[in-house]
Design a protein around this motif. Sequence first.
Motif, PDB file in Angstrom:
ATOM      1  N   ALA A   1       6.540  33.081  13.969  1.00  0.00           N
ATOM      2  CA  ALA A   1       7.365  34.279  13.855  1.00  0.00           C
ATOM      3  C   ALA A   1       7.915  34.614  15.232  1.00  0.00           C
ATOM      4  O   ALA A   1       7.157  34.963  16.144  1.00  0.00           O
ATOM      5  CB  ALA A   1       6.540  35.440  13.312  1.00  0.00           C
ATOM      6  N   VAL A   2       9.232  34.507  15.397  1.00  0.00           N
ATOM      7  CA  VAL A   2       9.843  34.697  16.714  1.00  0.00           C
ATOM      8  C   VAL A   2      10.782  35.900  16.759  1.00  0.00           C
ATOM      9  O   VAL A   2      11.321  36.231  17.822  1.00  0.00           O
ATOM     10  CB  VAL A   2      10.599  33.423  17.161  1.00  0.00           C
ATOM     11  N   GLY A   3      11.001  36.566  15.631  1.00  0.00           N
ATOM     12  CA  GLY A   3      11.870  37.734  15.608  1.00  0.00           C
ATOM     13  C   GLY A   3      11.853  38.393  14.246  1.00  0.00           C
ATOM     14  O   GLY A   3      11.151  37.953  13.328  1.00  0.00           O
ATOM     15  N   GLU A   4      12.630  39.454  14.106  1.00  0.00           N
ATOM     16  CA  GLU A   4      12.709  40.153  12.834  1.00  0.00           C
ATOM     17  C   GLU A   4      14.126  40.661  12.606  1.00  0.00           C
ATOM     18  O   GLU A   4      14.861  40.984  13.547  1.00  0.00           O
ATOM     19  CB  GLU A   4      11.710  41.315  12.773  1.00  0.00           C
ATOM     20  N   VAL A   5      14.503  40.741  11.331  1.00  0.00           N
ATOM     21  CA  VAL A   5      15.787  41.281  10.913  1.00  0.00           C
ATOM     22  C   VAL A   5      15.494  42.527  10.090  1.00  0.00           C
ATOM     23  O   VAL A   5      14.794  42.461   9.079  1.00  0.00           O
ATOM     24  CB  VAL A   5      16.589  40.262  10.065  1.00  0.00           C
ATOM     25  N   LEU A   6      16.019  43.674  10.544  1.00  0.00           N
ATOM     26  CA  LEU A   6      15.765  44.949   9.904  1.00  0.00           C
ATOM     27  C   LEU A   6      17.018  45.415   9.176  1.00  0.00           C
ATOM     28  O   LEU A   6      18.099  45.482   9.771  1.00  0.00           O
ATOM     29  CB  LEU A   6      15.345  45.991  10.937  1.00  0.00           C
ATOM     30  N   ARG A   7      16.864  45.743   7.939  1.00  0.00           N
ATOM     31  CA  ARG A   7      17.988  46.164   7.124  1.00  0.00           C
ATOM     32  C   ARG A   7      18.458  47.561   7.545  1.00  0.00           C
ATOM     33  O   ARG A   7      17.649  48.449   7.813  1.00  0.00           O
ATOM     34  CB  ARG A   7      17.542  46.169   5.665  1.00  0.00           C
ATOM     35  N   THR A   8      19.762  47.767   7.581  1.00  0.00           N
ATOM     36  CA  THR A   8      20.336  49.089   7.820  1.00  0.00           C
ATOM     37  C   THR A   8      21.299  49.419   6.680  1.00  0.00           C
ATOM     38  O   THR A   8      21.531  48.589   5.793  1.00  0.00           O
ATOM     39  CB  THR A   8      21.091  49.139   9.159  1.00  0.00           C
ATOM     40  N   ARG A   9      21.876  50.594   6.714  1.00  0.00           N
ATOM     41  CA  ARG A   9      22.795  51.000   5.651  1.00  0.00           C
ATOM     42  C   ARG A   9      24.024  50.100   5.571  1.00  0.00           C
ATOM     43  O   ARG A   9      24.537  49.798   4.490  1.00  0.00           O
ATOM     44  CB  ARG A   9      23.262  52.439   5.875  1.00  0.00           C
TER      45      ARG A   9
ATOM     46  N   PHE B   1      14.924  26.853  11.890  1.00  0.00           N
ATOM     47  CA  PHE B   1      14.854  28.284  11.615  1.00  0.00           C
ATOM     48  C   PHE B   1      14.803  28.573  10.118  1.00  0.00           C
ATOM     49  O   PHE B   1      15.349  27.834   9.300  1.00  0.00           O
ATOM     50  CB  PHE B   1      16.065  28.998  12.222  1.00  0.00           C
ATOM     51  N   SER B   2      14.176  29.672   9.783  1.00  0.00           N
ATOM     52  CA  SER B   2      14.158  30.169   8.410  1.00  0.00           C
ATOM     53  C   SER B   2      13.885  31.665   8.455  1.00  0.00           C
ATOM     54  O   SER B   2      13.432  32.198   9.476  1.00  0.00           O
ATOM     55  CB  SER B   2      13.089  29.456   7.568  1.00  0.00           C
ATOM     56  N   LEU B   3      14.171  32.340   7.366  1.00  0.00           N
ATOM     57  CA  LEU B   3      13.890  33.765   7.236  1.00  0.00           C
ATOM     58  C   LEU B   3      12.801  33.944   6.178  1.00  0.00           C
ATOM     59  O   LEU B   3      12.912  33.420   5.076  1.00  0.00           O
ATOM     60  CB  LEU B   3      15.151  34.529   6.835  1.00  0.00           C
TER      61      LEU B   3
ATOM     62  N   LEU C   1      11.305  38.193   8.589  1.00  0.00           N
ATOM     63  CA  LEU C   1      10.874  37.552   9.830  1.00  0.00           C
ATOM     64  C   LEU C   1      11.737  36.333  10.097  1.00  0.00           C
ATOM     65  O   LEU C   1      12.020  35.550   9.182  1.00  0.00           O
ATOM     66  CB  LEU C   1       9.411  37.116   9.733  1.00  0.00           C
ATOM     67  N   LEU C   2      12.160  36.171  11.345  1.00  0.00           N
ATOM     68  CA  LEU C   2      12.794  34.922  11.748  1.00  0.00           C
ATOM     69  C   LEU C   2      11.681  33.975  12.176  1.00  0.00           C
ATOM     70  O   LEU C   2      10.909  34.270  13.087  1.00  0.00           O
ATOM     71  CB  LEU C   2      13.768  35.131  12.902  1.00  0.00           C
TER      72      LEU C   2
END
Length: 242
Positions: free
Chosen positions: A41-49, A137-139, A25-26
Amino acid sequence: MPSQKLSVCDMGDWIQCPREPERLLLAWQAADEKHNRRRFAVGEVLRTRTDAVFRYFRATEDVSMAESLGYSGYPAFRYSQSEHTQSVMAAFMRRLPPRGRPDFFIYLEKLRFCPTSPFSDFALLGASEARLPSDGFSLVDPLDNFLAPTEVVFEIAGYRHCDPDLTNADVGAKVSFQLEPTNVYDPGAIKIVKGTRKLGYVNKLQARQFRTILDGFCVSAWIARLNGTADHPRAFIFVQVR
C-alpha cells in the motif's frame, strides 16, 4: 453469434448491489524478477463530491520495502508532492476501457457487474482494481464502512503458488474462508479453500477488514472465473454478503 447486451441480469452471478467505497488504496507490486510479489500500500484515493484526492503514504513499512524494490511513485503524480487534487479520477480512469465503447458491457460482464445496476466510476475502479499488464499498480478497496447486502468479486491472492489446477468444471463450486494464525508471513491471513484444497488467500490489504465482515454478516462465496496464462494462472471468487 456475437454477444448480446443483457437487459436484465437473470443469468449467472451478478453484482446487483455494488459497493460504493469512499476510499481506495493504491497498491504496487514489483516485477517477477524481484522475487517479491507482495502488494504494498503506497497511497490512497479519497472520494470527493466532484472528483477525488490522491495522497502518497510516507515513511511506512510498505513504502520503504516498495522503494527498496524499485518503486518511485505513480507516473501521473509527482512523487515529491504528497497530495494531488487535479484530475485524479481522470488519471486513474485511463486504466479502464471508456464507458462509451460499444463493447463496454462485455467488460462489465467479466467483472460480473449488472449493466442495469447504477454504479459510479469510483465503484468501478474498486471492483476492477484498475490493473494493467504494463505496470505493477492496482487500486484496492480496503472494505471500510462495509454495508450489506452487497456482492463483490475477489481475485484469489497467491493462487498460482497454491493449487493452480482448477478447471472450468470448478466454476460455481463453493469455497470457504479459514483463519490461519500460524502463517509465518501474516498471522492475520485468511485462506480460501475448496473442500480440503487451499486455493490461496484473501488479499492482505483487505484481510483485516474482511475478518470483521465474516464475524458480522452471512457470507457465501464460490469460484466465479479462471483466466490468466499457463505461467500466471488467475482465479476469482464471487462473494455474496447478506
